[in-house]
Scaffold this motif. Structure first.
Motif: not given
Length: 278
Positions: A31-34, A16-21, A154-158, A7-9
């Motif tokens: 998680x794709x992060x520096x 973060x919501x994609x990762x949680x889901x 809403x980002x929840x829906x995305x 999951x980038x970003x």
């Protein structure tokens, strides 16, 4: 079936919501992060291979926006690395009505990897997690193109759509355009926030040059000012972006979250209670 998903970003508004889901569905998430190990940095292609190693699927979210200079080249390089690493599915977060974003979409579409394109309208969370937050806290919002109507999503829906796209092959090859259920002007959106918080929040229409000058006066970085100018001049005024779609309902079997529901939830969180110097 358990998938290994990069999951980038993964610490951002949607990631973060994609990762949680995904985690709730017992998927294995990286998680794709520096700041993660292995690290992922869009500006350092040498980090991409390590982040991709052992992964099956990728949520492809480019920061800060697919419209910025260098984004197309980064997406081209990353998709090649993803194919070399054996990635079987890419879900790309794109923007509605952005020509530059559509060029990036074509790279993903022609990558030879299974794909889904998720074009999102402007986020509700821009008012609580991004560049509209400080003016709301100050109690005075001044923005250009005040008459533009936006179907805020809403980002929840995305995130829910992205999770479904990652895990269910029925969505393969689809381009989804995600919007909220209705159109609002900036003044209407600010008015709903004022109502939800019980605060007085003034709204003033201004020109784009005046807005740019104001941002410069606040010391906003030049690259961010460039992006804001692009979004207001090229995206916000695009007629394609004043259209409500039913793609969220098509994918999820339910209506998208209304802006009023978002404002009630955000107000209850206390994010708009703080005051700052205007």
């Amino acid at each position: 079936m358990t998938n290994n998903v990069l999951v980038l970003g993964g610490k951002g508004k949607t990631g973060r919501k994609v990762a949680q889901g995904l985690a709730k569905l017992d998927q294995i998430v990286r998680i794709g992060s520096r700041t993660e190990s292995p690290a992922f940095d869009w500006q350092q292609p040498e980090t991409w291979e390590g982040a991709l190693e052992g992964m099956d699927k990728v949520y492809l979210c480019f920061h800060p926006d697919l419209a910025v200079p260098g984004a197309l080249e980064a997406i081209e390089g990353f998709t090649k690395a993803a194919k070399k690493s054996g990635i079987v599915k890419l879900v790309l977060l794109s923007g509605k009505g952005e020509r530059e974003a559509e060029l990036c979409e074509q790279v993903v579409i022609h990558s030879g990897i299974d794909y889904i394109i998720v074009r999102a309208s402007w986020f509700n969370q821009n008012f609580s997690e991004s560049f509209f937050l400080d003016p709301i806290l100050a109690g005075h919002v001044a923005l250009p193109h005040a008459d533009a109507k936006v179907p805020y999503v809403d980002t929840d829906d995305i995130a829910d759509v992205v999770v479904a796209a990652l895990l269910d092959d029925v969505h393969s090859g689809q381009i989804y355009e995600l919007t909220g259920p209705r159109l609002l002007t900036f003044e209407e959106a600010v008015g709903e926030i004022a109502k939800a918080t019980g605060r007085e929040i003034a709204f003033t229409p201004i020109s784009l040059p005046a807005y740019t000058k104001m941002l410069e006066g606040f010391g906003v970085p030049s690259d961010f000012i460039w992006l804001i100018n692009y979004l207001f001049s090229e995206v916000l005024t695009n007629p394609k972006n004043s259209v409500v779609t039913n793609d969220i309902e098509k994918v999820l079997g339910r209506k998208p979250k209304d802006f009023s529901e978002y404002t009630r939830e955000a107000a209850a969180s206390g994010v708009w209670n703080q005051t700052v110097n205007s």
